[in-house]
Design a protein around this motif. Structure first.
Motif, PDB file in Angstrom:
ATOM      1  N   UNK A   1      51.351  30.781  34.120  1.00 47.70           N
ATOM      2  CA  UNK A   1      50.842  32.118  33.859  1.00 47.70           C
ATOM      3  C   UNK A   1      49.731  32.411  34.855  1.00 47.70           C
ATOM      4  N   UNK A   2      49.755  33.620  35.398  1.00 52.94           N
ATOM      5  CA  UNK A   2      48.679  34.063  36.282  1.00 52.94           C
ATOM      6  C   UNK A   2      47.628  34.797  35.469  1.00 52.94           C
ATOM      7  N   UNK A   3      46.428  34.807  35.995  1.00 48.29           N
ATOM      8  CA  UNK A   3      45.330  35.543  35.367  1.00 48.29           C
ATOM      9  C   UNK A   3      45.637  37.040  35.378  1.00 48.29           C
ATOM     10  N   UNK A   4      45.305  37.720  34.285  1.00 52.24           N
ATOM     11  CA  UNK A   4      45.544  39.167  34.188  1.00 52.24           C
ATOM     12  C   UNK A   4      44.746  39.931  35.236  1.00 52.24           C
TER      13      UNK A   4
ATOM     14  N   UNK B   1      45.632  38.161  39.943  1.00 46.64           N
ATOM     15  CA  UNK B   1      47.013  37.724  40.183  1.00 46.64           C
ATOM     16  C   UNK B   1      47.064  36.647  41.261  1.00 46.64           C
ATOM     17  N   UNK B   2      47.852  35.628  40.996  1.00 44.65           N
ATOM     18  CA  UNK B   2      47.925  34.497  41.910  1.00 44.65           C
ATOM     19  C   UNK B   2      46.995  33.369  41.525  1.00 44.65           C
ATOM     20  N   UNK B   3      46.013  33.665  40.656  1.00 45.22           N
ATOM     21  CA  UNK B   3      45.089  32.640  40.176  1.00 45.22           C
ATOM     22  C   UNK B   3      45.631  32.072  38.863  1.00 45.22           C
ATOM     23  N   UNK B   4      45.811  30.751  38.749  1.00 43.08           N
ATOM     24  CA  UNK B   4      46.388  30.182  37.515  1.00 43.08           C
ATOM     25  C   UNK B   4      45.483  30.418  36.315  1.00 43.08           C
ATOM     26  N   UNK B   5      46.088  30.786  35.198  1.00 44.12           N
ATOM     27  CA  UNK B   5      45.342  31.052  33.973  1.00 44.12           C
ATOM     28  C   UNK B   5      44.933  29.745  33.309  1.00 44.12           C
TER      29      UNK B   5
ATOM     30  N   UNK C   1      45.034  39.778  22.168  1.00 42.11           N
ATOM     31  CA  UNK C   1      45.101  40.740  23.286  1.00 42.11           C
ATOM     32  C   UNK C   1      46.298  40.480  24.205  1.00 42.11           C
ATOM     33  N   UNK C   2      46.856  39.272  24.119  1.00 41.55           N
ATOM     34  CA  UNK C   2      47.938  38.844  25.013  1.00 41.55           C
ATOM     35  C   UNK C   2      47.491  38.888  26.482  1.00 41.55           C
ATOM     36  N   UNK C   3      46.225  38.513  26.731  1.00 40.33           N
ATOM     37  CA  UNK C   3      45.690  38.437  28.078  1.00 40.33           C
ATOM     38  C   UNK C   3      45.531  36.979  28.467  1.00 40.33           C
ATOM     39  N   UNK C   4      45.788  36.700  29.738  1.00 37.15           N
ATOM     40  CA  UNK C   4      45.519  35.381  30.307  1.00 37.15           C
ATOM     41  C   UNK C   4      44.305  35.485  31.223  1.00 37.15           C
ATOM     42  N   UNK C   5      43.445  34.470  31.171  1.00 42.74           N
ATOM     43  CA  UNK C   5      42.218  34.472  31.955  1.00 42.74           C
ATOM     44  C   UNK C   5      42.127  33.196  32.782  1.00 42.74           C
TER      45      UNK C   5
ATOM     46  N   UNK D   1      31.489  38.406  35.710  1.00 38.18           N
ATOM     47  CA  UNK D   1      32.888  38.413  35.290  1.00 38.18           C
ATOM     48  C   UNK D   1      33.208  39.660  34.470  1.00 38.18           C
ATOM     49  N   UNK D   2      32.271  40.064  33.597  1.00 42.20           N
ATOM     50  CA  UNK D   2      32.487  41.283  32.802  1.00 42.20           C
ATOM     51  C   UNK D   2      32.549  42.521  33.691  1.00 42.20           C
ATOM     52  N   UNK D   3      31.696  42.559  34.703  1.00 39.50           N
ATOM     53  CA  UNK D   3      31.730  43.685  35.641  1.00 39.50           C
ATOM     54  C   UNK D   3      33.065  43.725  36.367  1.00 39.50           C
ATOM     55  N   UNK D   4      33.507  42.557  36.835  1.00 41.18           N
ATOM     56  CA  UNK D   4      34.766  42.484  37.579  1.00 41.18           C
ATOM     57  C   UNK D   4      35.934  42.969  36.722  1.00 41.18           C
ATOM     58  N   UNK D   5      35.989  42.532  35.467  1.00 40.55           N
ATOM     59  CA  UNK D   5      37.099  42.921  34.593  1.00 40.55           C
ATOM     60  C   UNK D   5      37.041  44.408  34.251  1.00 40.55           C
ATOM     61  N   UNK D   6      35.852  44.930  33.993  1.00 39.40           N
ATOM     62  CA  UNK D   6      35.740  46.352  33.672  1.00 39.40           C
ATOM     63  C   UNK D   6      36.079  47.235  34.868  1.00 39.40           C
ATOM     64  N   UNK D   7      35.719  46.783  36.058  1.00 43.15           N
ATOM     65  CA  UNK D   7      36.093  47.544  37.256  1.00 43.15           C
ATOM     66  C   UNK D   7      37.608  47.599  37.405  1.00 43.15           C
TER      67      UNK D   7
END
Length: 484
Positions: A3-6, A9-13, A20-24, A296-302
């Motif tokens: 699974x890739x990070x949501x 992309x390309x970074x392994x989760x 939420x069905x999100x991978x991080x 990390x929160x800033x990156x995800x919200x952006x």
């Protein structure tokens, strides 16, 4: 399953939120506790499932060279040497037989420890002490019981179903033997290691790669047998015996390391999670870095398009730490991208100071132009900041913006100690940048008359001579000669 990070992309989760069905990935979860395998979802704040290194581990068929190098690390090489060479020097009596049995038990114990060690994410071999100390010697007896029960299974099949049933049972036992060894090493249970349902389930969850590994294991076994036969046939007994033992132990370690790696590679399908241990040694996995969590929160919200949320987060952060250069820079980039002129104007002193610290004259000229379009009468009200901005602009070749920043400096800040350096900078911009020597001379003359007590006053004669000769305004040359 990989699974890739949501968000990357390309970074392994490494983590998965079932709600939420999100991978991080690790970048999204810098505050996660990897050792305790605990983390809260950044969106719903619920506990997440740890995926370990299953999504980033290299397939075993891509690291065959590493498998063959494995026994030649210091620790396994020492175990093999002890178990191979010591029996050669012990007496051929009861004591020697006991020593031989103990060493055989130690070697088998070490090989089974290799499976567990590898499955837990350690790609380096376990230490020598594992073979000779602690518990775990019972694994040999357990393995013998497994062999006995498998033999009983084949015999029972022959008695009940005849030759055909015996052949089918034998084929299943041979095919399931690697799976049985893996189960026994992980669970230390004879029942689990001979349970056909357990073995069939493990093989089905791994899938086709199990049969690929099985083919490699057959080749390894044949190669080991051929090498030992060659040693016994072409060398004298005193050489061939330890050499054959060494080869047998080496190939066994390779085989067991491959089995452990298969468990590690398919940990998610097999229902457990482990991470690469050797690469993270010495790191404090319990550290809670609030700055990294905030980033990390800033990156995800952006990436989710929550720009208002990011802007509010940065403004709140600057309330707590007014001069945080990282947050000021992030706010500048966000406001510039959004063309939020009102907020750029509100934060312009800190933004300009940040640009000055970075010597970013081009960015500063762009920001000043934006502010002046929004407010034609815009002027800086801090003499120190005005001089810093002027110098940054001048050194980046932005001469006209530098002049605008320092315009009417003597009227706006008549009592400032920065008047002389400010107007010297104006003269240099006019002369060196725009070749307006008369205007530059006027500013130098102004300094000479008005700033009598400033240290720069003594240098004005040199600057005026340079201006008169149309030379770059650089001031007096430094002298290192000692006065007598």
């Amino acid at each position: 399953m990989k699974h890739d990070c949501h968000y990357h992309p390309g970074e392994p989760a490494k983590w998965h939120c079932g709600d939420c069905q999100y991978h991080y990935c690790s970048r999204c979860m810098p505050d996660a506790d990897h050792r305790a395998r605990r983390a809260l979802c950044p969106h719903c704040s619920k506990a997440m499932r740890y995926l370990g290194a299953a999504t980033e581990v290299v397939p075993f068929w891509n690291r065959l060279g590493a498998f063959f190098r494995y026994p030649f690390h210091g620790d396994p090489l020492m175990v093999i040497a002890i178990c191979t060479l010591v029996p050669l020097v012990v007496p051929a009596n009861l004591i020697g037989l006991v020593i031989w049995l103990v060493l055989a038990l130690a070697l088998f114990k070490y090989t089974y420890a290799v499976i567990n060690h590898t499955a837990e994410g350690h790609l380096k071999p376990p230490p020598v002490a594992v073979a000779f100390t602690g518990s775990g010697f019972d694994i040999v007896i357990l393995q013998l019981l497994v062999f006995v029960l498998m033999g009983a299974l084949v015999t029972t099949a022959a008695m009940l179903g005849g030759p055909l049933m015996m052949m089918l049972a034998t084929a299943f036992v041979v095919l399931a033997l690697p799976a049985s060894i893996m189960v026994l090493a992980m669970e230390r249970s004879v029942g689990a290691a001979v349970n056909p349902m357990n073995l069939a389930m493990l093989i089905s969850r791994i899938g086709t790669p199990y049969f690929l590994l099985y083919g490699y294991l057959i080749l390894l076994t044949l190669a080991s047998g051929a090498a030992q036969d060659f040693a016994l046939s072409h060398f004298p007994f005193w050489v061939s015996q330890p050499l054959a033992g060494f080869l047998n132990s080496t190939f066994t370690l390779i085989l067991f390391h491959m089995l452990g790696y298969l468990l590690f590679q398919y940990q998610e399908e097999l229902g457990f999670a482990s991470d690469l241990q050797d690469e993270t040694a010495g790191q404090d996995m319990h550290q809670r870095d609030r700055t990294a969590r905030f980033d990390a929160d800033i990156d995800m919200n952006l990436k989710d398009g929550n720009y208002d949320r990011v802007q509010s987060m940065l403004k709140e952060a600057l309330k707590r730490d007014r001069d945080n250069a990282l947050r000021i820079g992030q706010l500048y980039q966000l406001l510039s991208a959004r063309n939020d002129v009102a907020e750029l104007y509100r934060y312009h002193p800190r933004l300009l100071g940040w640009l000055a610290d970075r010597n970013d004259g081009d960015g500063m000229a762009s920001l000043l132009e934006t502010l002046q379009r929004a407010e034609p009468t815009f002027r800086l009200d801090d003499p120190d900041l005005a001089l810093r901005c002027g110098r940054t602009l001048y050194h980046r070749g932005q001469f006209k913006p530098a002049l605008r920043v320092l315009q009417d400096f003597h009227k706006r800040f008549p009592d400032s100690e920065q008047l002389a350096p400010a107007y010297l900078l104006v003269a240099q911009a006019l002369a060196n940048g725009l070749s307006q020597w008369e205007k530059a001379t006027a500013f130098l003359t102004f300094i000479q008359k008005r700033c009598v007590h400033h240290p720069l006053h003594e240098q004005m004669a040199v600057y005026l001579t340079q201006a008169e000769n149309r030379e770059p305004l650089k001031g007096p040359k430094a002298s290192f000669s000692a006065q007598e």
